[in-house]
Design a protein around this motif. Structure first.
Motif, PDB file in Angstrom:
ATOM      1  N   PRO A  23      50.892   5.515  10.324  1.00 11.01           N
ATOM      2  CA  PRO A  23      51.591   6.770  10.040  1.00 11.01           C
ATOM      3  C   PRO A  23      50.936   7.977  10.696  1.00 11.01           C
ATOM      4  O   PRO A  23      51.635   8.868  11.189  1.00 11.01           O
ATOM      5  N   LEU A  24      49.607   8.025  10.709  1.00 13.66           N
ATOM      6  CA  LEU A  24      48.922   9.159  11.328  1.00 13.66           C
ATOM      7  C   LEU A  24      49.308   9.288  12.795  1.00 13.66           C
ATOM      8  O   LEU A  24      49.566  10.390  13.287  1.00 13.66           O
ATOM      9  N   MET A  25      49.387   8.163  13.499  1.00 11.38           N
ATOM     10  CA  MET A  25      49.737   8.207  14.915  1.00 11.38           C
ATOM     11  C   MET A  25      51.204   8.567  15.109  1.00 11.38           C
ATOM     12  O   MET A  25      51.555   9.397  15.967  1.00 11.38           O
ATOM     13  N   VAL A  26      52.077   7.969  14.320  1.00  6.19           N
ATOM     14  CA  VAL A  26      53.518   8.215  14.466  1.00  6.19           C
ATOM     15  C   VAL A  26      53.841   9.683  14.217  1.00  6.19           C
ATOM     16  O   VAL A  26      54.544  10.321  15.011  1.00  6.19           O
ATOM     17  N   TYR A  27      53.324  10.235  13.111  1.00  4.88           N
ATOM     18  CA  TYR A  27      53.633  11.630  12.790  1.00  4.88           C
ATOM     19  C   TYR A  27      52.960  12.593  13.766  1.00  4.88           C
ATOM     20  O   TYR A  27      53.519  13.640  14.111  1.00  4.88           O
ATOM     21  N   MET A  59      52.399  12.053  16.953  1.00  5.02           N
ATOM     22  CA  MET A  59      53.182  12.054  18.187  1.00  5.02           C
ATOM     23  C   MET A  59      54.470  12.853  18.010  1.00  5.02           C
ATOM     24  O   MET A  59      54.910  13.550  18.933  1.00  5.02           O
ATOM     25  N   ARG A  60      55.062  12.774  16.843  1.00  4.20           N
ATOM     26  CA  ARG A  60      56.264  13.568  16.579  1.00  4.20           C
ATOM     27  C   ARG A  60      55.925  15.061  16.595  1.00  4.20           C
ATOM     28  O   ARG A  60      56.691  15.875  17.130  1.00  4.20           O
ATOM     29  N   GLN A  61      54.778  15.408  16.020  1.00  6.48           N
ATOM     30  CA  GLN A  61      54.341  16.810  16.057  1.00  6.48           C
ATOM     31  C   GLN A  61      54.165  17.273  17.495  1.00  6.48           C
ATOM     32  O   GLN A  61      54.614  18.364  17.874  1.00  6.48           O
ATOM     33  N   ARG A  62      53.504  16.451  18.287  1.00  4.48           N
ATOM     34  CA  ARG A  62      53.284  16.789  19.705  1.00  4.48           C
ATOM     35  C   ARG A  62      54.609  17.054  20.415  1.00  4.48           C
ATOM     36  O   ARG A  62      54.784  18.061  21.108  1.00  4.48           O
ATOM     37  N   ASP A  63      55.554  16.156  20.235  1.00  2.00           N
ATOM     38  CA  ASP A  63      56.839  16.268  20.941  1.00  2.00           C
ATOM     39  C   ASP A  63      57.626  17.492  20.478  1.00  2.00           C
ATOM     40  O   ASP A  63      58.227  18.206  21.301  1.00  2.00           O
ATOM     41  N   LYS A  64      57.645  17.736  19.180  1.00  2.00           N
ATOM     42  CA  LYS A  64      58.412  18.872  18.661  1.00  2.00           C
ATOM     43  C   LYS A  64      57.763  20.202  19.045  1.00  2.00           C
ATOM     44  O   LYS A  64      58.464  21.175  19.353  1.00  2.00           O
ATOM     45  N   VAL A 103      55.209  10.068 -15.525  1.00  2.21           N
ATOM     46  CA  VAL A 103      55.899  10.315 -14.252  1.00  2.21           C
ATOM     47  C   VAL A 103      54.891  10.825 -13.231  1.00  2.21           C
ATOM     48  O   VAL A 103      54.142  11.758 -13.512  1.00  2.21           O
ATOM     49  N   TYR A 104      54.891  10.214 -12.059  1.00  2.00           N
ATOM     50  CA  TYR A 104      53.940  10.570 -11.010  1.00  2.00           C
ATOM     51  C   TYR A 104      54.718  10.733  -9.714  1.00  2.00           C
ATOM     52  O   TYR A 104      55.335   9.786  -9.220  1.00  2.00           O
ATOM     53  N   ASN A 105      54.697  11.933  -9.160  1.00  2.00           N
ATOM     54  CA  ASN A 105      55.394  12.202  -7.908  1.00  2.00           C
ATOM     55  C   ASN A 105      54.405  12.646  -6.838  1.00  2.00           C
ATOM     56  O   ASN A 105      53.729  13.660  -6.992  1.00  2.00           O
ATOM     57  N   PHE A 106      54.329  11.874  -5.769  1.00  2.76           N
ATOM     58  CA  PHE A 106      53.499  12.230  -4.623  1.00  2.76           C
ATOM     59  C   PHE A 106      54.304  13.128  -3.705  1.00  2.76           C
ATOM     60  O   PHE A 106      55.422  12.787  -3.307  1.00  2.76           O
ATOM     61  N   VAL A 107      53.747  14.281  -3.371  1.00  2.00           N
ATOM     62  CA  VAL A 107      54.392  15.228  -2.450  1.00  2.00           C
ATOM     63  C   VAL A 107      53.892  14.929  -1.037  1.00  2.00           C
ATOM     64  O   VAL A 107      52.689  15.007  -0.770  1.00  2.00           O
ATOM     65  N   ALA A 108      54.802  14.579  -0.154  1.00  2.00           N
ATOM     66  CA  ALA A 108      54.425  14.184   1.201  1.00  2.00           C
ATOM     67  C   ALA A 108      53.713  15.313   1.938  1.00  2.00           C
ATOM     68  O   ALA A 108      53.895  16.498   1.634  1.00  2.00           O
ATOM     69  N   CYS A 109      52.900  14.941   2.919  1.00  2.00           N
ATOM     70  CA  CYS A 109      52.240  15.932   3.769  1.00  2.00           C
ATOM     71  C   CYS A 109      53.280  16.669   4.612  1.00  2.00           C
ATOM     72  O   CYS A 109      54.451  16.290   4.667  1.00  2.00           O
ATOM     73  N   LEU A 110      52.841  17.705   5.299  1.00  2.00           N
ATOM     74  CA  LEU A 110      53.766  18.511   6.090  1.00  2.00           C
ATOM     75  C   LEU A 110      54.336  17.732   7.272  1.00  2.00           C
ATOM     76  O   LEU A 110      55.453  18.010   7.727  1.00  2.00           O
ATOM     77  N   ASN A 111      53.597  16.784   7.794  1.00  2.00           N
ATOM     78  CA  ASN A 111      54.073  15.902   8.858  1.00  2.00           C
ATOM     79  C   ASN A 111      54.746  16.682   9.986  1.00  2.00           C
ATOM     80  O   ASN A 111      54.200  17.650  10.500  1.00  2.00           O
ATOM     81  N   ASP A 112      55.959  16.269  10.376  1.00  2.00           N
ATOM     82  CA  ASP A 112      56.659  16.948  11.469  1.00  2.00           C
ATOM     83  C   ASP A 112      57.812  17.800  10.951  1.00  2.00           C
ATOM     84  O   ASP A 112      58.809  17.991  11.655  1.00  2.00           O
ATOM     85  N   SER A 113      57.673  18.316   9.733  1.00  2.00           N
ATOM     86  CA  SER A 113      58.707  19.173   9.159  1.00  2.00           C
ATOM     87  C   SER A 113      58.882  20.437   9.994  1.00  2.00           C
ATOM     88  O   SER A 113      57.969  20.872  10.698  1.00  2.00           O
ATOM     89  N   ASP A 114      60.055  21.042   9.910  1.00  2.00           N
ATOM     90  CA  ASP A 114      60.322  22.266  10.668  1.00  2.00           C
ATOM     91  C   ASP A 114      59.339  23.373  10.302  1.00  2.00           C
ATOM     92  O   ASP A 114      58.880  24.121  11.174  1.00  2.00           O
TER      93      ASP A 114
END
Length: 324
Positions: free
Chosen positions: A76-80, A82-87, A295-306
């Motif tokens: 996941p670290l590599m995939v996200y 690379m998406r950040q790089r491209d965007k 109830v346990y909700n994991f909030v995703a990292c910022l990743n390649d969000s706008d």
């Protein structure tokens, strides 16, 4: 007439094994854990321990954990990343490359690709919002080594941290609100940061100060008082004392304090990775529910969000403007 130098961006993250196999994990951990910025013990003591005991035991276990989260395009670290790089490249319309402090693509690879595009001035953006000697300073060290083979060294402009940047705080808040809209708001928001040994902080590392300020600003942005938000440190390694409170111990204690519905975010990570997807999203959930949570909700990292790409673009523009 003065002609401005062609600019490019080098996005930097920590790195990842090339494959979810014991051999690949062993090679990556050997490089990562041999950096004195990460483990500052005497090499005479540490290297035999690392290669003789830790890696043979730890690599197969970590490989199995990676296998649980591996994606089609790699970790996941590599995939996200690379998406950040491209965007970001599309947003800025200048060369943007990716380099890892450990593993591939290396910092040397990223810099070489930039120079092949006639880039003369490189804005280096380590994807660590909070500064630490174990992460950001390690990038400084690795850049010096990477450039040793360059006949012509490009200008380098480092973005050291952005833990309190308004767009960073707003992006985190947006991610939390999105989770609330989807899953409902919990009783408490826990900010889980990657830990470092307490000794490093005692010796001057400002990382915990940055983490505290990020949490304070996020609380203000979300209008949460001290009874609705808190922070802890995850991923400790070895037997010495690390920054406290510890995330796993906090997850055990929260239900005893009346917190039954929990939201957890990891603000120090720019992309989801083993430490967020396995340690927090999976292990953390198991710990909290086993301790009485409901109830346990994991909030995703910022990743390649706008919102994240907008932040990264603003950081680069700010750096470029300071050079003028």
């Amino acid at each position: 007439m003065y002609q401005a130098k062609k600019q490019g961006v080098l996005l930097v993250n920590l790195g990842t094994p090339a494959e979810a196999t014991p051999s690949a994990v062993k090679a990556f951990l050997a490089e990562f854990l041999s950096d004195p910025r990460v483990i500052d013990l005497s090499p005479l003591f540490w290297r035999p321990l690392l290669h003789g005991i830790i890696l043979p035991i730890r690599a197969p276990k970590v490989a199995r954990l990676y296998q649980q989260i591996w994606m089609d395009g790699g970790s996941p670290l590599m995939v996200y990343s690379m998406r950040q790089r491209d965007k970001l490249k599309k947003r800025l319309n200048i060369p943007v490359e990716l380099g890892m402090t450990y593993g591939q693509p290396s910092l040397q690879d990223g810099l070489q690709r930039l120079t092949e595009q006639q880039v003369e001035s490189v804005i280096v953006l380590p994807l660590y919002p909070q500064y630490s000697g174990t992460t950001t300073a390690a990038v400084y060290d690795a850049l010096g080594l990477a450039l040793k083979s360059f006949a012509v060294v490009p200008e380098l402009h480092m973005i050291r941290d952005y833990y309190q940047h308004p767009l960073y705080i707003k992006a985190l808040a947006e991610q939390v609100r999105s989770s609330w809209e989807k899953h409902g708001q919990g009783d408490y928001l826990l900010c889980s940061y990657h830990g470092i040994p307490q000794r490093y902080a005692n010796n001057g590392d400002i990382y915990p100060l940055h983490c505290v300020e990020t949490t304070r600003l996020l609380a203000t942005e979300l209008a949460l008082d001290e009874h609705r938000i808190g922070m802890a440190y995850q991923s400790r390694f070895g037997k010495e004392e690390w920054l406290q409170p510890y995330t796993d111990k906090t997850l055990e204690s929260l239900p005893q304090n009346g917190i039954r519905k929990l939201d957890v975010i990891s603000p120090a990570f720019s992309v989801d990775c083993l430490e967020t997807l396995e340690e927090i999203a999976q292990q953390g959930k198991e710990t909290f529910l086993a301790s009485g949570g409901e109830v346990y909700n994991f909030v995703a990292c910022l990743n390649d969000s706008d919102a994240h790409i907008s932040l990264l673009a603003e950081l680069v523009k700010d750096s470029a403007n300071r050079q003028e």
